[in-house]
Motif scaffolding. Structure first.
Motif, PDB file in Angstrom:
ATOM      1  N   GLY A   1       0.745  -1.311   0.109  1.00 43.09           N
ATOM      2  CA  GLY A   1      -0.196   0.144   0.179  1.00 43.09           C
ATOM      3  C   GLY A   1       0.696   1.391  -0.105  1.00 43.09           C
ATOM      4  O   GLY A   1       0.125   2.330   0.202  1.00 43.09           O
ATOM      5  N   VAL A   2       1.999   1.277  -0.195  1.00 41.83           N
ATOM      6  CA  VAL A   2       2.907   2.628  -0.061  1.00 41.83           C
ATOM      7  C   VAL A   2       2.928   2.720  -1.639  1.00 41.83           C
ATOM      8  O   VAL A   2       3.347   2.335  -2.363  1.00 41.83           O
ATOM      9  N   ILE A   3       2.460   4.286  -1.980  1.00 43.66           N
ATOM     10  CA  ILE A   3       2.399   4.520  -3.328  1.00 43.66           C
ATOM     11  C   ILE A   3       3.408   5.804  -3.551  1.00 43.66           C
ATOM     12  O   ILE A   3       3.492   6.629  -2.704  1.00 43.66           O
ATOM     13  N   GLY A   4       4.182   5.664  -4.604  1.00 42.13           N
ATOM     14  CA  GLY A   4       4.783   6.725  -5.047  1.00 42.13           C
ATOM     15  C   GLY A   4       6.449   6.829  -4.550  1.00 42.13           C
ATOM     16  O   GLY A   4       7.261   7.651  -4.763  1.00 42.13           O
ATOM     17  N   ALA A   5       6.820   5.756  -4.026  1.00 40.48           N
ATOM     18  CA  ALA A   5       8.034   5.398  -3.221  1.00 40.48           C
ATOM     19  C   ALA A   5       9.030   5.435  -4.399  1.00 40.48           C
ATOM     20  O   ALA A   5      10.399   5.854  -4.200  1.00 40.48           O
ATOM     21  N   ASP A   6       8.707   4.953  -5.466  1.00 40.97           N
ATOM     22  CA  ASP A   6       9.679   4.896  -6.560  1.00 40.97           C
ATOM     23  C   ASP A   6       9.224   5.162  -7.860  1.00 40.97           C
ATOM     24  O   ASP A   6       9.713   4.972  -9.161  1.00 40.97           O
ATOM     25  N   GLY A   7       8.222   5.781  -7.833  1.00 46.01           N
ATOM     26  CA  GLY A   7       7.552   6.225  -9.215  1.00 46.01           C
ATOM     27  C   GLY A   7       6.601   5.301 -10.187  1.00 46.01           C
ATOM     28  O   GLY A   7       6.017   5.526 -10.969  1.00 46.01           O
TER      29      GLY A   7
END
Length: 317
Positions: free
Chosen positions: A82-88
């Protein structure tokens, strides 16, 4: 589709801001995949969202939930990271990190759209209910123990506040990994359950038989002084929450004993894959306090707010 969502926010009475009703199904989107949710679990993040912490009025209504396991349209059984945007992946390289239900609709729904790179294959040995417990609480516990505190078999760890999702996961993972686990709780029943899981259960603030190598800290102000006092010189307090408030730093003890304080927010996709493999290899399963239908999400969140449960609360659409 049926969903549990924050229709508004209320800092004093968060459950009054919850509604359970139809919401639009997720639309097709490039580099994202639609998942039919088979099970989702609750976290304190859901209550904080209902209070308005990290969820501005401009984002409302917002479907709650960071954890789920389900099936893609092509039949793949997956666990949601559920972690969004950590690496694009799926959102672009400039997007700041967020969790599901902060900027994008969450998992307490019949369907959810997820960046395709955030989908991890579910081991066949895990039920959907078991797998849905893992991406926040269990992943956080795994990161606290083995990445933040860098604990090894034979090391000792103190887990503050046995009973919550992260704490009960840390006890189970620590015991399975060969750690010497101590756990605190104000509740005699929760201490007994922690003891049955293989921990040495003690009352809050009690002197431990030995100084520990690491502390799993999610309670905050009520336990922080005990956490710092229980560490060996050079040990680590691994922090993933402060449900009783900001604790203050105990700076004198921190610098004199050369303690480390390391924060954790969940973990990476690689950590989640490692966690799934760990559970599969050790035949370890999450402690589930209760399974409820999605339509009774209000009951699950009320139980979570009460703190009277031990383990995870799971919703099944």
């Amino acid at each position: 589709m049926l969903a549990a969502f924050a229709a508004r926010t209320d800092a004093a009475h968060p459950l009054s801001a919850l509604e359970i009703a139809d919401q639009p199904a997720p639309a097709d989107r490039e580099h994202w995949t639609r998942v039919t949710v088979r099970a989702a679990s609750l976290n304190h993040h859901d209550l904080w969202s209902l209070r308005g912490v990290g969820l501005p009025d401009s984002a409302l209504p917002m479907i709650l939930g960071t954890d789920a396991a389900g099936v893609t349209d092509d039949g793949r059984e997956v666990v949601v990271h559920g972690v969004i945007g950590a690496d694009g992946h799926g959102v672009g390289p400039e997007e700041r990190r967020s969790l599901l239900s902060e900027r994008y609709p969450g998992t307490l729904a019949e369907q959810v759209s997820i960046p395709t790179a955030n989908l991890i294959d579910k081991p066949a040995s895990l039920s959907f209910e078991d797998a849905a417990c893992l991406p926040t609480a269990w992943l956080t516990a795994y990161s606290l123990l083995f990445r933040a505190a860098n604990l090894k078999p034979g090391d000792a760890v103190l887990v503050q506040g046995a009973g919550g999702g992260v704490a009960s996961a840390a006890i189970a993972l620590g015991v399975a990994a060969g750690l010497d686990v101590y756990a605190t709780s104000r509740s005699a029943d929760k201490r007994a359950r922690a003891g049955a899981m293989g921990a040495t259960a003690v009352e809050p603030g009690a002197r431990l038989p030995r100084r520990v190598d690491g502390v799993v800290e999610t309670v905050g102000k009520a336990t922080w002084r005990h956490s710092a006092a229980s560490l060996r010189p050079g040990g680590t307090i691994a922090v993933a929450g402060a449900t009783t408030g900001d604790p203050g730093a105990e700076l004198t003890r921190v610098f004199f004993n050369e303690l480390r304080v390391q924060g954790v927010t969940m973990g990476s996709r690689e950590d989640l894959r490692a966690l799934l493999a760990f559970l599969d290899r050790h035949e370890l399963r999450p402690t589930i306090a209760q399974v409820l239908p999605l339509a009774r999400a209000d009951e699950g969140l009320a139980l979570l707010e009460s703190g009277e449960h031990f383990g995870k609360i799971v919703l099944v659409p």
